[in-house]
Design an enzyme around this catalytic site. Structure first.
Site, PDB file in Angstrom:
ATOM      1  CG  ASP A  45      22.311 -56.792 -32.504  1.00 50.26           C
ATOM      2  OD1 ASP A  45      22.925 -57.348 -31.574  1.00 50.26           O
ATOM      3  OD2 ASP A  45      22.436 -57.125 -33.698  1.00 50.26           O
ATOM      4  CG  ASN A  73      25.776 -55.185 -35.055  1.00 53.42           C
ATOM      5  OD1 ASN A  73      26.389 -55.715 -35.965  1.00 53.42           O
ATOM      6  ND2 ASN A  73      24.476 -54.966 -35.120  1.00 53.42           N
ATOM      7  NE  ARG A  81      13.722 -62.052 -35.514  1.00 55.44           N
ATOM      8  CZ  ARG A  81      13.637 -62.211 -36.821  1.00 55.44           C
ATOM      9  NH1 ARG A  81      14.149 -63.305 -37.381  1.00 55.44           N
ATOM     10  NH2 ARG A  81      13.058 -61.295 -37.578  1.00 55.44           N
ATOM     11  CG  ASP A  97      11.389 -57.746 -37.774  1.00 53.52           C
ATOM     12  OD1 ASP A  97      11.724 -58.515 -36.853  1.00 53.52           O
ATOM     13  OD2 ASP A  97      11.529 -58.027 -38.983  1.00 53.52           O
ATOM     14  CG  ASP A  99      12.066 -52.220 -39.644  1.00 50.75           C
ATOM     15  OD1 ASP A  99      11.511 -53.263 -39.237  1.00 50.75           O
ATOM     16  OD2 ASP A  99      13.048 -52.225 -40.398  1.00 50.75           O
ATOM     17  NE  ARG A 131       9.223 -55.259 -46.749  1.00 48.60           N
ATOM     18  CZ  ARG A 131      10.130 -55.896 -45.989  1.00 48.60           C
ATOM     19  NH1 ARG A 131      10.411 -55.458 -44.774  1.00 48.60           N
ATOM     20  NH2 ARG A 131      10.779 -56.935 -46.462  1.00 48.60           N
ATOM     21  CG  ASP A 183      12.919 -64.979 -41.367  1.00 47.58           C
ATOM     22  OD1 ASP A 183      13.690 -65.499 -42.197  1.00 47.58           O
ATOM     23  OD2 ASP A 183      12.290 -63.922 -41.605  1.00 47.58           O
TER      24      ASP A 183
END
Length: 402
Positions: A45, A73, A81, A97, A99, A131, A183
């Site tokens: 993106d 972008n 998606r 995703d 990452d 996280r 989402d």
């Protein structure tokens, strides 16, 4: 299924994803499912950090088909998606995703679960790496459930296995007008439309990775975007579920996860104008969807804050937020021979505030932690009546047998 149709399409939206993309793609390559059963569609993106070039290198050597799409972008995850979804050929799709990473057996286990149970959505256990990750829905593996009778409403991220026929039949796509919570909207709709949802709790399918630079989509954007997200999710729930207990069960999620944090510790740092604006944004949402059914499903301090927001009483909210932020323990007041427990947060039985006692009444699951509490009320009465009836029936059966 045709001979060339893959079982699952892995859709990866990537923006400035290096170096996390390296492990992400390695986890795709390491999948135990046969490479001929999957395809990858990766959408760069508008990255400027080498993400696109690395995706193309991976496509050239990967054991499964990989399509790389490079575009300007779009400003958020929804666009990539949707592009990937429009190109997908798999019977199922999985949104990964760039990452994050998959457990080695993730796709094999999730596809097998969907096939075995005929379910339209499969949740694989998620584990956080640097996280937090959702936890309440991973108590046990469940072959078939739904959004009303489980805790899956508390994981609305897109990292699930979806039956593509379900998405195509209802024209489901990510809302590109939302800058956060897109989402949640997509996944909740899938839950509501699905012919069953499966949960894999005994194997970590997905690793949710915390970036060192802190660039998580869920953390970006101003407070107004959170109200946009809550409004969209509440409206979706209301569109699909008539008013009543089932709707209240689902409304807990946007009130608790999206709206309430706007009236938590960060509220103390807000200026007067921001506080005023938050109350303005919340008013139509509480007017439409804040009910006693939602309120009684919350802990006392959660219910109290949202009740004050619903009543448009900012002058009463501030001391409550300060009390909660200080992690003070409210006095516990037992009444009705220990069957009612009130938690005396600020303004409890304050005539000037005029708040009803029921706002401070602890639900059984919260009250059980307090010594002296005896679970009672209508539920206990009904349980005693059922037990008595069973004893009577059993006695009659014994007499009849004699």
């Amino acid at each position: 299924m045709t001979a060339t149709q893959p079982d699952v399409t892995v859709i990866i939206g990537a923006y400035e994803a290096m170096p996390y993309l390296i492990e992400c793609l390695a986890s795709v390559e390491a999948q135990t499912i046969d490479p001929t059963r999957i395809e990858v569609i990766a959408v760069d993106d508008g990255s400027t950090d080498g993400t696109g070039a690395f995706l193309e290198e991976f496509a050239a050597r990967a054991p499964m088909p990989v399509a790389v799409i490079r575009q300007e972008n779009s400003g958020g995850p929804s666009g990539p998606r949707n592009v990937g979804l429009s190109k997908a050929a798999g019977r199922y799709v999985f949104f990964l995703d760039a990452d994050d990473r998959l457990g080695p057996e993730a796709l094999e286990r999730m596809v097998a679960m969907a096939e075995r149970n005929g379910t339209d959505v499969v949740l694989g256990r998620i584990e956080g790496v640097n996280r937090t990750a959702p936890k309440s829905m991973w108590g046990k593996t469940v072959d078939r459930t739904d959004v009303f009778s489980s805790n899956i409403k508390f994981t609305l991220s897109a990292q699930k296995l979806f039956r593509r026929e379900l998405l195509d039949r209802h024209g489901m796509r990510f809302d590109e007008s939302l800058w956060t919570g897109e989402d949640a909207l997509f996944t909740m709709e899938a839950y509501l439309r699905a012919d069953g949802v499966s949960v894999i709790a005994d194997y970590t399918c997905y690793y949710l990775v915390g970036r060192d630079d802190g660039k998580h989509v869920t953390k970006s954007g101003g407070y107004a975007l959170r109200f946009d997200s809550a409004r969209a999710l509440m409206n979706l729930i209301a569109e699909h579920v008539p008013a009543g207990e089932r709707r209240d069960t689902l409304m807990v999620r946007p009130f608790l996860i999206t709206l309430l944090p706007q009236f938590g510790p960060k509220y103390l740092k807000d200026g007067e104008e921001v506080r005023r604006r938050k109350f303005e944004l919340a008013e139509p949402l509480t007017d439409a969807y804040w009910t006693r059914g939602v309120a009684r499903r919350l802990k006392v301090h959660e219910r109290l804050r949202l009740q004050l927001v619903a009543l448009q009483r900012p002058e009463l909210l501030l001391p409550v937020v300060e009390f909660v932020k200080a992690k003070k323990q409210p006095a516990a007041l037992l009444e009705k021979k220990g069957r009612r427990l009130y938690l005396a947060y600020p303004h409890f039985r304050d005539a000037a505030a005029g708040l009803p006692d029921e706002v401070y009444l602890a639900a059984p699951r919260e009250a059980r932690a307090f010594p002296g509490y005896r679970e009672g009320g209508a539920d206990s009465f009904l349980r005693r009546a059922v037990r008595k009836m069973r004893r009577v029936l059993a006695s009659r059966e014994v007499r009849a047998a004699a």
